[in-house]
Design an enzyme around this catalytic site. Structure first.
Site, short mmCIF file in Angstrom:
data_model
loop_
_atom_site.label_atom_id
_atom_site.label_comp_id
_atom_site.label_asym_id
_atom_site.label_seq_id
_atom_site.Cartn_x
_atom_site.Cartn_y
_atom_site.Cartn_z
N ASP A 139 -0.65 -9.07 -9.03
CA ASP A 139 0.61 -8.63 -9.63
C ASP A 139 0.40 -8.40 -11.12
OD1 ASP A 139 3.24 -8.37 -10.53
OD2 ASP A 139 3.66 -10.52 -10.37
N ASP A 182 6.58 -9.67 -11.48
CA ASP A 182 7.75 -9.71 -10.60
C ASP A 182 7.47 -10.45 -9.30
OD1 ASP A 182 6.16 -7.92 -9.23
OD2 ASP A 182 7.65 -6.30 -9.15
N ASP A 230 0.80 -5.01 -6.96
CA ASP A 230 1.02 -3.60 -7.26
C ASP A 230 -0.31 -2.91 -7.53
OD1 ASP A 230 0.38 -4.42 -9.96
OD2 ASP A 230 2.48 -4.97 -10.22
N ASP A 237 -2.56 4.04 10.98
CA ASP A 237 -1.73 3.00 11.57
C ASP A 237 -1.37 3.36 13.01
OD1 ASP A 237 -0.11 0.54 11.21
OD2 ASP A 237 1.58 1.90 11.48
N GLU A 269 -6.55 2.28 13.83
CA GLU A 269 -6.01 1.06 14.44
C GLU A 269 -5.52 1.48 15.81
OE1 GLU A 269 -2.46 -2.25 13.95
OE2 GLU A 269 -2.13 -0.13 13.49
#
Length: 522
Positions: free
Chosen positions: A12, A16, A20, A194, A267
């Protein structure tokens, strides 16, 4: 050798509590020092985050939660400076319900071109009050949601905020080909696809034939109480349809048109090694995760069966296997193998075994630290499957990893306090900072193993010989290395030669139980 980064939980940069893109960029030296070849990053695109980024509202932009488009460019550039490839996650089965296409579909009439981009159908019953078929969502409950006040329903094999696309509509493949080119033009090295087996459904959307006790999905023992696996019933009209392979033939042409050529990994939770192998035929995708390895219990015989069946299936399509032990959807393998010292010992041994096998391997962030599955209190759980079923979901494997310090957030980001999912106290002893200073740590073991893999095993090509099980001991040969895995109950003698790397310290020259070693014999 790739390393999976779960973007929310890696690093991070702004305090927050959520990982990211700039955070990932700042920690790329860790991956270079670890010795991987590249990283796969989970979705960071514009999204309402109902499924933590796997519900995409805009495939060609970065969600403000994770940064800006320039941050994606900077990440790719820095990774390439460090000699790392970058693979982005693409989600082609469904969009977010907040995608512009789905908003237009809801505003349009039944049978309209806008609705044809998705799978809308009229419900059963006198007033259309029943779902169009008996399919179940992977996240629990029916796979259909009704448009309020109408007899129209839309399909969602996952969360209700993730409507499935209609891949028989030519606008859909055209859109995704444009998305591929958008990111390839920005320098990305490839894509993880995915649920690659899910794009096409049987055209009639017939009812699924179920066993009497089958609720449409199978929760694997490998996942324990936490992880989810895809629908795996005997009859699967919603999965692994033959038309999907035409999509990947088209994608392969796009990937091969770039210089240097880019890569792809699927996947694909299919029912057999042979059906998985079809995704990596020479004109389709480059790799497909081998979930049979992830599903195998701690057993010499089970490991041999997976190795033999995988290599036999892959040989039929002239490809190479791809191995994985953990990811963001399943319980971490330290916990799967029993937890505590035993689970960690077995996890290290299985990792050492995997990294000696032919083909590619994928590591999941934090496994190089030996992280166990975290026990997440109900008030902090965020997996959509938890909200739909009340069953523990995948949050325990998604807890942010610890980098340093003695208190949360363990240098995950600036500030104090826990990140988006609280970290357990035990993480304080497992930080990168502490393990980097300990030559006996799991991090040191991973670094040594990956270095040995580059020097000895990778040069051996795809050849593997003498895969044998004697009692509870697995052995095989890869190039100059003999691999020994002790799944038995007593220490054993190793073959003559130099021990290159061992998952546990030898005791009196013998390999302990729940451990593995590479011995240079050639």
């Amino acid at each position: 050798m790739f390393y999976q980064v779960y973007v929310r939980s890696f690093a991070d940069s702004d305090g927050d509590g959520i990982g990211d893109l700039p955070g990932i960029t700042s920690r790329l030296p860790h991956l270079a020092e670890l010795g991987v070849d590249g990283l796969w990053i989970t979705p960071f695109y514009t999204s309402p985050q109902h499924d933590h980024g796997y519900d995409v509202a805009d495939y060609c932009d970065v969600d403000p939660l994770f940064g800006q488009l320039a941050d994606a460019d900077a990440l790719i550039a820095r990774a390439h400076e460090l000699g790392l490839k970058v693979v982005f996650d693409i989600v082609p089965n469904h969009t977010s319900s907040e995608h512009a296409w789905f908003k237009a579909a809801l505003a349009a009439e039944p049978g309209s071109p806008e609705r044809d981009r998705y799978l809308f159908r009229t419900g059963k019953g006198e007033n259309g009050e029943e779902p169009p078929n008996n399919w179940d969502s992977v996240f629990g409950g029916a796979a259909w949601d009704r448009i309020e006040g109408t007899d129209q329903w839309y399909l969602h094999l996952f969360d209700r905020t993730q409507p499935d696309l209609n891949w028989r509509n030519p606008e859909v493949p055209a859109m995704f080909e444009a998305v591929l080119r958008f990111w390839l033009d920005r320098g990305v090295d490839g894509f993880r696809v995915d649920v690659a087996h899910s794009l096409y459904k049987e055209s009639l959307l017939r009812d699924q034939v179920k066993e009497p006790d089958d609720d449409g999905k199978r929760r694997s023992a490998v996942a324990g109480e936490g992880g989810m696996v895809e629908v795996k019933a005997k009859d699967e009209p919603m999965w692994d349809q033959p038309e999907v392979h035409d999509v990947y033939r088209a994608w392969r042409k796009i990937l091969d048109s770039y210089e240097p050529a880019r890569m792809s990994v699927a996947e694909a939770w299919t029912q057999t090694p042979e059906s998985t192998a079809r995704y990596v035929r020479p004109d389709e995708l480059h790799q497909a995760f081998n979930f049979a390895w992830l599903l195998a219990p701690w057993s010499a015989a089970a490991f041999k069966e997976v190795i033999d069946s995988t290599l036999s299936a892959i040989e039929l399509v002239d490809s190479s296997p791809t191995w994985v032990l953990s990811n963001h959807d399943v319980t971490r393998h330290v916990t799967r193998y029993g937890g505590g010292p035993v689970g960690l010992a077995r996890a290290r041994a299985t990792t050492l075994t995997m990294l000696a096998l032919p083909g590619s391997s994928y590591l999941y962030q934090g496994e190089e630290l030996g992280l166990p599955e975290a026990d997440v209190a109900p008030e902090f759980r965020q997996d959509p499957s938890w909200f739909r079923t009340g069953e523990i979901g995948r949050d325990g494997c998604r807890v942010p990893i610890p980098w340093g310090g003695d208190a949360p957030p363990y240098d995950f980001g600036p500030g104090t306090g826990h990140p988006w999912i609280p970290q357990p106290e035990e993480y304080g002893e497992l930080t990168v900072e502490k393990q980097a200073a300990d030559p006996s740590s799991t991090l040191a073991f991973y670094r040594a193993t990956l270095a040995a893999r580059r020097d000895l095993v990778a040069a051996a090509g795809d050849a593997i010989d003498a895969v044998e099980v004697t009692g509870d001991v697995l052995t095989f040969e890869r190039g100059p290395v003999t691999v020994v895995v002790n799944c038995g109950k007593k220490p054993l003698d190793l073959p003559d030669g130099e021990v290159v790397v061992s998952s546990a310290a030898l005791v009196g020259g013998k390999l302990p139980v729940d451990s593995a070693a590479w011995v240079r014999t050639g």
